[in-house]
Design an enzyme around this catalytic site. Structure first.
Site, PDB file in Angstrom:
ATOM      1  CG  ASP A  91      -1.960   1.047   1.507  1.00 22.06           C
ATOM      2  OD1 ASP A  91      -3.200   1.280   0.065  1.00 22.06           O
ATOM      3  OD2 ASP A  91      -1.999   2.243   2.100  1.00 22.06           O
TER       4      ASP A  91
ATOM      5  CE  LYS B  39      -1.424   4.991   1.497  1.00 19.68           C
ATOM      6  NZ  LYS B  39      -1.767   5.333   2.743  1.00 19.68           N
TER       7      LYS B  39
END
Ligand code: ADP
Ligand code: ASP
Ligand code: MG
Length: 816
Positions: free
Chosen positions: A679, A683
């Site tokens: 994750d 980003k």
């Protein structure tokens, strides 16, 4: 002296006739008696026209005739004392008999000439005016009835006759001189030619009758009583936010009505303008409302435009060819030909190369126009100097009107921006050299959307409506709805934005409502909906609804909606998304979304993809846009990992801290989904791309922080067991850091064209040393922020802050 005209709805019911009588009576009690012009009862002119057509087609009409009789008789019964009724019935009956004979004639001959048609239509005004004048007599004295065909004289152009002004004025004055002391009730719409045959002044022509009388008698005012609060900024049936204009000039009223504002018949303005007689449009159903003044010395207004009108159905004819270039007589020949054949040209545009002329006509006239052009220009066509004319149908005209346009640049820019942003294709443009009007031709299915979008963009003191379609009703989706509800008033007041939720879908159901799904009961409405969720259908319904200022919000974490992003953007619908998957797929996909949005003039906002509601994406974008260059980005963008390392100190064991994070709900069901850094990688990838790097996912190097056995564990329980077994590894790292006065931080970096995520030890001089809870932190070192980087820090996860970020993106879409 005043002339008062009442339209169809104002004479259409018992209640409205009573109101009308009150208005006229109080005027009649003044020094000078008014002249009252009446229309046929609402719907009657249309009914008469369809009866005439039925008769000509050999179909029956008696049922409609009975309906007509009954409607008038019922009104008489309701409004007149019994002893006064019979003479009125007799007079009305005479009219109906005459009408029946006429229709019978049409039926026998199977032919309806314009002359006969006018005669048939005239009975609407004759019946209503006679009837109401008799009802008025019961309330006050000195009332008389005048059939306008006795005083208004026209040429023979049945259906749209031209008035012979001098003779008409004389006849009106001499009639009035005799009846000055009476309240005269005059039929609207009808007149007669020199032979005394009945003619009509064109549909909607009763307004014109009032102006003709007003002009002949030098009235002090012409009042047009209708069923709306005056001339409005747009047709209220199409634009719910339309509002009444207090004042207009004659030219503005003329332009608005010429381009479709049916509330007043365009020719009405001419006699009033010549004599500078003010026209007031007022509402019979709200008599207190001031209405609209159309007058000579109209005060300056600060509105950039006065109104937007439209003609729903037009066709255009295109003529092009080299034979037209430089031929001075060409357009003269073309348009006199059309005028000769009584074809009304609504709008003309000519390219500056003179290579083509486009003009708009009523669809009924299109074929005829094409045929006569082909006949007239036979030689040129034969010599291939011009091409055969082409007809395009199913089009509408939208016109913006106002005298202020002349002095303010940027008006057309605003118009085309609103149309462009909503994906409305403009087929042709015309601006009158007077600069009172800009007209565009667009496709008919886009008209309602165009009117509302243009209205929203010009009348900014009103709330701009965003029509929103939402995907996902989980934590973030439902929090967003709650926030929208809480801040509804604030949003309207301070941002001028009104959010209309037009569609919602979760993975089970979907629901649509163009009038807006209630934010109080959206869940019930969705649950009760009979439509099963289907993403493709959700998108296609959204497109079909064709609403202005449309926004698609993706509040899911699913890969499925991503497949539709491009299609949505292509349909000129903006996207706000908290779903990271779209931007962290291939670089080509990331680029496609941005390019498509730019090409279609819509927004693609994803602030919440990085650090939830924290202003990270926007900050980076602003830096880049202002010409700054990113030298280095350092960031902790995982709330979970942040929490873990903030608590992994002193005697704490790594195993216990991870467990605690899970218990507090900070981790995914399998904590490794966070600890693997996927994750976080997404980003960093999005940030790197936004900073200008054409990175693919594998370009972000992740240094794995877990020992191999922990990664290999087949279950979550096994993973925790392995964590315990490998405790020494973590304790070792921690002790090493602590012995140097440092702390462990899992940091993402973008530097010298490389992106990575790795476990690091930082000392107290590092901005990431002090970090609490599950906060995110990011520091930008740029050419401008070189010595001391710019740092954004704060809670970077959770439904409340993420929904707030989505909310902020939505407001930014509205700001355009
Ligand atoms: P009447 O029968 O009183 O003559 P009309 O039906 O001819 O009334 O005209 C009034 C209607 O015009 C309104 O009901 C409204 O729907 C329509 N209309 C179209 N454009 C406008 C506008 N810009 N302002 C007000 N009304 C408009
Ligand atoms: N009754 C006529 C019409 O419907 C004229 C009018 O109402 O102005 O067109
Ligand atoms: Mg009218």
């Amino acid at each position: 002296m005043k002339v008062l005209k009442f339209g169809g709805t104002s004479v259409g019911s018992v209640q409205s006739i009573l109101t009308l009588l009150n208005i006229v009576k109080s005027e009649a009690e003044g020094n000078e008696k008014p002249v009252v012009v009446l229309s046929a009862m609402s719907g009657v002119t249309n009914l008469l026209a369809s009866m005439a057509e039925a008769a000509a087609a050999g179909e029956g009409f008696s049922e409609q005739l009975n309906e007509l009789e009954k409607r008038h008789f019922d009104t008489v019964k309701a409004l007149l004392e019994v002893q006064r009724q019979n003479p009125v019935f007799t007079k009305l009956k005479l009219y109906f008999n005459e009408l029946e004979d006429l229709l019978q004639g049409v039926y026998s001959l199977r032919e309806l000439t314009p002359r006969t048609r006018d005669m048939v239509l005239s009975f609407g005004e004759r019946c209503s005016t006679l009837m109401i004048s008799k009802i008025a007599e019961q309330h006050w004295q000195q009332v008389c009835f005048l059939d306008a065909s006795e005083v208004i004289k026209t040429d023979d152009n049945f259906g749209n006759a031209r008035v012979q002004t001098d003779l008409t004025d004389r006849l009106i004055r001499s009639y009035y001189d005799e009846k000055k002391d009476y309240t005269i009730f005059v039929t609207g719409f009808i007149a007669s030619n020199m032979q005394g045959r009945t003619t009509t002044l064109g549909r909607g022509g009763s307004d014109y009758t009032a102006a003709i009388l007003g002009s002949a008698l030098n009235a002090s005012e012409i009042q047009i009583w209708t069923d709306v609060n005056g001339m409005m900024t747009a047709d209220p049936r199409m634009v719910t936010k339309a509002f009444a204009l207090p004042e207009l000039s004659y030219t503005e009223a003329m332009e608005l009505s010429f381009f479709g504002a049916k509330v007043i018949y365009p020719p009405t303005m001419i006699p009033a303008f010549l004599k500078k007689i003010p026209i007031v449009i007022k509402n019979t159903f709200d008599t207190e409302f001031a209405g609209t003044y159309i007058r000579h010395d109209c005060a300056n207004s600060n509105l950039p435009i006065k109104g937007i009108s439209s003609i729903n159905d037009i066709s255009i004819i295109n003529l092009q060819g080299s034979g037209m270039v430089g031929k001075s007589g060409f357009s003269g020949r073309l348009f006199s030909l059309l005028a000769r054949e009584q074809i009304n040209v609504i709008l003309i545009t000519q390219s500056s190369s003179e290579h083509s002329i486009t003009f708009a006509v009523n669809p009924h006239d299109a074929l005829k126009a094409k045929a006569i052009i082909e006949l007239e220009f036979e030689l040129e066509l034969h010599a291939q100097k011009i091409d055969y004319p082409e007809i395009e149908s199913d089009l509408s005209i939208l016109a913006i009107v106002g005298e202020n346009m002349k002095h303010s640049p940027g008006i057309s820019g605003k118009l085309f921006h609103a149309l462009g942003r909503n994906g409305i294709n403009v087929r042709a443009i015309a601006q009158g050299s007077s600069e009172y009007n800009i007209s565009v031709i667009i496709s008919k299915p886009d008209l309602a959307k165009a009117l509302n979008a243009v209205h929203d963009s010009f009348f900014t003191e009103l709330k701009k409506t965003l029509n929103v379609f939402c995907l996902g009703t989980g934590n973030i989706g439902s929090t967003l709805f709650r926030q929208l509800l809480q801040h509804r008033d604030f949003l309207q007041k301070s941002n001028g934005i009104q959010v209309n939720i037009a569609g919602i879908s979760n993975s089970r159901k979907m629901v649509f409502n163009d009038g807006g799904i209630s934010l109080e009961s959206w869940r019930e409405q969705l649950d009760e909906s009979s439509q099963t969720a289907n993403l493709a259908e959700f998108v296609s319904v959204m497109k079909e609804m064709n609403m202005p200022n449309c926004v698609f919000i993706d509040n899911t974490a699913s890969p499925k909606p991503i497949d539709f992003y491009e299609e949505v953007l292509r349909s000129n619908i903006s996207i706000v998304t908290c779903n990271k998957i779209g931007n962290s797929g291939t670089f080509a996909q990331y680029k496609t979304f941005r390019d498509t949005a730019r090409r279609h003039g819509v927004d693609f906002y994803y602030e919440t993809n990085v650090g939830a509601g924290l202003p990270i994406v926007r900050t980076l974008k602003d830096l880049m846009m202002s010409g700054d260059r990113v030298q280095r980005i350092e960031a902790i963008l995982s709330g979970t990992i942040s929490f873990i390392f903030n608590n992994f100190k002193g005697d704490a064991s790594f195993h216990d801290v991870v467990k605690l994070a899970q218990e507090k709900g900070f981790t995914e069901p399998d904590p490794r989904d966070d600890l693997r850094g996927t994750d976080f990688m997404r980003k960093m990838l999005i940030l790197a791309r936004d900073a200008g790097y054409e990175f693919e996912p594998e370009d972000v190097k992740i240094e794995n922080m877990l020992p191999q056995p922990c990664l290999d564990a087949s279950t979550v329980e096994e993973f925790y067991r392995q964590l315990k077994l490998n405790e020494a590894h973590f304790a070792n790292l921690k002790n090493q850091a602590e012995s140097q006065g440092k702390v462990l931080r899992y940091i993402g970096k973008l530097e010298e064209g490389k992106a990575s995520i790795a476990l690091e030890m930082v000392d107290e001089n590092h901005p990431f040393y002090m970090l609490s809870g599950s906060d995110n932190i990011i520091s930008f070192t740029t050419d401008r922020y070189k010595d001391r980087p710019m740092v954004v820090k704060g809670p970077g996860a959770g439904a409340e802050v993420t929904a707030a970020g989505v909310f902020a993106d939505l407001v930014n879409v509205g700001a355009h």
